[in-house]
Scaffold this active site. Structure first.
Site, short mmCIF file in Angstrom:
data_model
loop_
_atom_site.label_atom_id
_atom_site.label_comp_id
_atom_site.label_asym_id
_atom_site.label_seq_id
_atom_site.Cartn_x
_atom_site.Cartn_y
_atom_site.Cartn_z
N HIS A 59 41.22 24.60 29.72
CA HIS A 59 41.59 24.55 28.30
C HIS A 59 43.07 24.84 28.11
CE1 HIS A 59 37.23 25.04 28.18
NE2 HIS A 59 37.27 24.51 26.97
N ASP A 98 40.90 20.78 27.57
CA ASP A 98 40.33 20.62 26.23
C ASP A 98 41.04 21.50 25.20
OD1 ASP A 98 36.74 20.05 26.72
OD2 ASP A 98 38.49 18.97 27.41
ZN ZN Z 1 36.37 22.15 23.10
#
Ligand code: ZN
Length: 380
Positions: free
Chosen positions: A193, A49
């Site tokens: 991430h 992400d």
């Molecule tokens: Zn996010």
């Protein structure tokens, strides 16, 4: 095209450093958004992400070395800054998903802002890399039925995660590895991430995670690949049944139409309650649903299930006060499009009026104005 309202923060990068990204996860789960699939097969989806960022090009070669593909849920504003990075993700054979334009909590936004957050990200990714995302991962996992409806009208399926090592909190490389290996199950979706701050620990943990998962016999795939294997994810059936039957029609679990409805419900697309029982329609069995006037049709011979919009239903709403829709008139056309997107402006209260090249028409919940083919809506 910039249609993001001014009140939204322009830059929200690194927000995951301040707020745990999984805050709203349990609430969203209850609404039936999948964070994985139910399977006994050792297969998991890997997702990243908040990118793209300078860390993305460090992740792609690691994925390549282990011969795996992942899904990158990208922030539109970041793609606009680094279109080459999104192109590189696509060129490497990895999947790109939508993670909104500026990473707000979508459930707190008005409808128009939700739509522009999602639409603008789709357009930016398409312009950067020539692909159109199929999946939306809402920031913080925060979601409601409005977001679901708008996402589905844009062809986006919502998806969450089931393994969250909280790599964004920089707990150390070995903690990230251990948390993933401890939480992972067949059918999991792993959340990491590649943007939003310092991701050096994620980059260091990745080859160890991939090596250990493969040693344990796990196949690592994209989100699309995972769901391609099991299109009906686990979701809250009691809640689904309550939705299905809200208008008094009982769900029949073994029937194909219910199964098709449930598949979409579990993917975050809610057609609303059944408003009729199953009925014969030519060679098909059909059933009507309230939300945006959908009819699900099941061909018993081929076992194919299709979804159709019932035009006559919309026309009935439009003309409820006796004003008939004028075919091909731009305002009529715009009204119908809004209706199918779940935005009902109510029956026409008067015929369209033209003056000085401007046409307007009043509806129960607002009015439409057309200037040189461009439609604007006003509430009230
Ligand atoms: Zn996010």
């Amino acid at each position: 095209m910039r249609r993001i309202p001014r009140f939204l923060p322009a830059i929200v990068l690194g927000i995951c450093l301040l707020l745990p990204c999984s805050t709203a996860l349990s609430a969203s789960r209850a609404a039936g958004i999948p964070g994985g699939i139910v399977t006994s097969r050792r297969i998991v989806a890997l997702s990243f992400d908040d990118g793209p960022s300078a860390y993305t090009p460090q992740i792609l070669p690691v994925l390549h070395a282990y011969r795996v593909h992942a899904t990158f849920f990208e922030i539109g504003a970041e793609v606009a800054q680094n279109p080459g990075l999104t192109r590189a993700v696509v060129a490497a054979g990895d999947e790109v998903g939508n993670h909104s334009y500026t990473h707000p909590d979508l459930a707190y936004l008005p409808d128009a802002a939700i739509r522009s957050q999602l639409e603008e990200t789709q357009a930016t990714i398409r312009a950067a890399a020539g692909v159109t995302p199929r999946w939306i991962r809402p920031p913080y996992g925060a979601y409601d039925s409005r977001v679901a409806g708008i996402a589905s009208s844009l062809g986006l399926r919502p998806v969450l995660w089931s393994v969250d090592p909280r790599d964004w909190s920089l707990p150390g490389t070995s903690a990230i590895v251990q948390r993933v290996l401890y939480q992972v199950r067949p059918g999991s979706i792993i959340l990491l991430h590649d943007g939003g701050g310092n991701r050096s620990e994620t980059v260091s943990a990745l080859p160890i995670i991939l090596h250990d998962l493969q040693t344990e016999g796990y196949q690592i795939v994209t989100v699309s690949r995972l769901f391609g294997l099991a299109p009906v994810p686990a979701c809250d059936q009691a809640r689904a049944d309550a939705w299905f039957g809200a208008a008094g029609v009982r769900p029949i679990h073994g029937h194909a139409i219910y199964q098709a409805w449930l598949r979409r419900y579990c993917a975050g697309v809610n057609y609303g309650p059944a408003t009729s029982g199953e009925y014969a329609l030519g060679r098909d069995i059909a059933q009507n649903f309230a939300r945006t006037a959908h009819r699900v049709e099941w061909n018993r011979k081929t076992d194919e299930v299709g979804v159709r919009i019932i035009w006559s239903w919309a026309a009935k709403v439009f003309s409820a006060r006796g004003i008939q829709p004028i075919q091909h008139a731009p305002i009529t056309h715009a009204w119908f499009l809004q209706f199918y997107k779940g935005n009902n402006w109510g029956p026409a209260l008067g015929a369209p009026r033209s003056r000085d090249g401007v046409t307007s028409q009043r509806f129960r919940y607002g009015s439409a104005t057309e200037r040189a083919g461009k439609i604007t809506w006003a509430r009230g």
